[in-house]
Design an enzyme around this catalytic site. Sequence first.
Site, PDB file in Angstrom:
ATOM      1  N   TYR A 126      38.663  42.978  38.137  1.00 14.86           N
ATOM      2  CA  TYR A 126      37.087  43.376  37.503  1.00 14.86           C
ATOM      3  C   TYR A 126      36.785  44.423  37.921  1.00 14.86           C
ATOM      4  O   TYR A 126      35.958  45.194  37.050  1.00 14.86           O
ATOM      5  CB  TYR A 126      36.331  42.251  37.668  1.00 14.86           C
ATOM      6  N   PHE A 416      28.874  29.232  37.035  1.00 15.93           N
ATOM      7  CA  PHE A 416      28.821  30.001  35.656  1.00 15.93           C
ATOM      8  C   PHE A 416      30.158  30.476  35.031  1.00 15.93           C
ATOM      9  O   PHE A 416      30.506  31.019  35.888  1.00 15.93           O
ATOM     10  CB  PHE A 416      27.705  30.528  35.331  1.00 15.93           C
TER      11      PHE A 416
END
Length: 416
Positions: A126, A416
């Site tokens: 990322y 999450f």
Amino acid sequence: MSLEVRTIDDTDLPDWLRAMRIGFLQPPVVPKEEIEIRRAGMDFERTQGAFDAATGRCVGTFRSFTQRITVPGGASVTTNAVTNVTVAPTHRRRGLLSRMVDRDLRAAKERGDAAATLLSAEYPIYGRYGFGPATWVTEWEVDVAGARLDARYAGPDGGGRIDLVDSAGVREFGPGLHERLRTLRHGVVDRTDRWWRFATGELALHTEASWTEPFHALYRSADGTVEGLLTYTADDVWEAKRSRTTATVRSLIAVSAEAERALWHYLLSVDWVTRVMTGLRAPDDLLPLLLPDPRAARVTTHADHLWLRPLDTPVLLEARTYTGAGSLVLEVDDPAGLAGGRFLLEAGPDGASCVPTTRPAELALGVGELGALVLGDESAVRLAALGRVTEERPGAAERAELLLRTARRPWCPDQF
């Protein structure tokens, strides 16, 4: 090969979930119960799929949702939380992830989100999209006997008390306690009612093992105020009539040092427990230094956790507080054109201003490096030594260090 990236609708959900399972190396059969539970928690307008025209099948997944994250000083900003990111092994290296990331980040920028966040399964992925590791976590394995705690310990000092509660008690006291924590610890993200229902077994995916109720310990101060909550499990292992039981922390949140110390002391004093796995804690957790012998706590995990991608540089830098006063001209490079520019940051204990400027840059950095710095965890001086930020004016990295670093490290306790 014709590959379409688009938002999904309700009819796509079973195929989308199958693709997500394949990407995460889970059995590619989706029980009906899981489809219904996931459907209730999804925003289809923010859920993307990549589809192969030749087969009509979903081969890539991506989803985001609104999140609030606390910045230094206790304020919070709205972020675009990214999750459920997969690409099928048959469709790698075709730009699918790049297309989904780009669509999502531009939509988040249009909504006015200050940043995007995610938990990266693999470190190298990322950074190329402007994310930087903003928080880290550490897990310890504690040898209880080696810790040399007082065997006569009978409970907290100072009039506080610890009570065991059930899941209903957690749902009663946990949300309010966590909201108090969010005002005290930067890096913490908000928890929805759905989060608490999953955490207490009221909701469970069919793919998960059958729910086993953990232990929940609540700390109350002398005046009865709830200040801490610990959730843990125990495996109850015995060898040759001697306990080898491990207690594993699922969650420990506290809004006072007294509560945090008391909950750790409680867990490390539970009869039969010989080893404690702490779960993912902040790197500067009170453990292991609260132990009489800190060497009894062995680090088993130390890694990056929450990654942050700035979308609005002035909003991010103006939302947080600064212990010292000073100014700095930042040149932020963002190839995607979302958060870049030259900005004058003037900050102090009473507030901050961050505005575009034509003044000469003093510190030049990529948007991912800004993401690593903005919560106060990373060192601008270290990044300069690595060649990842450039001092256009001598001493700029040290001034950035004095402005941006925080006394306690940011911590995101959630996944999450």
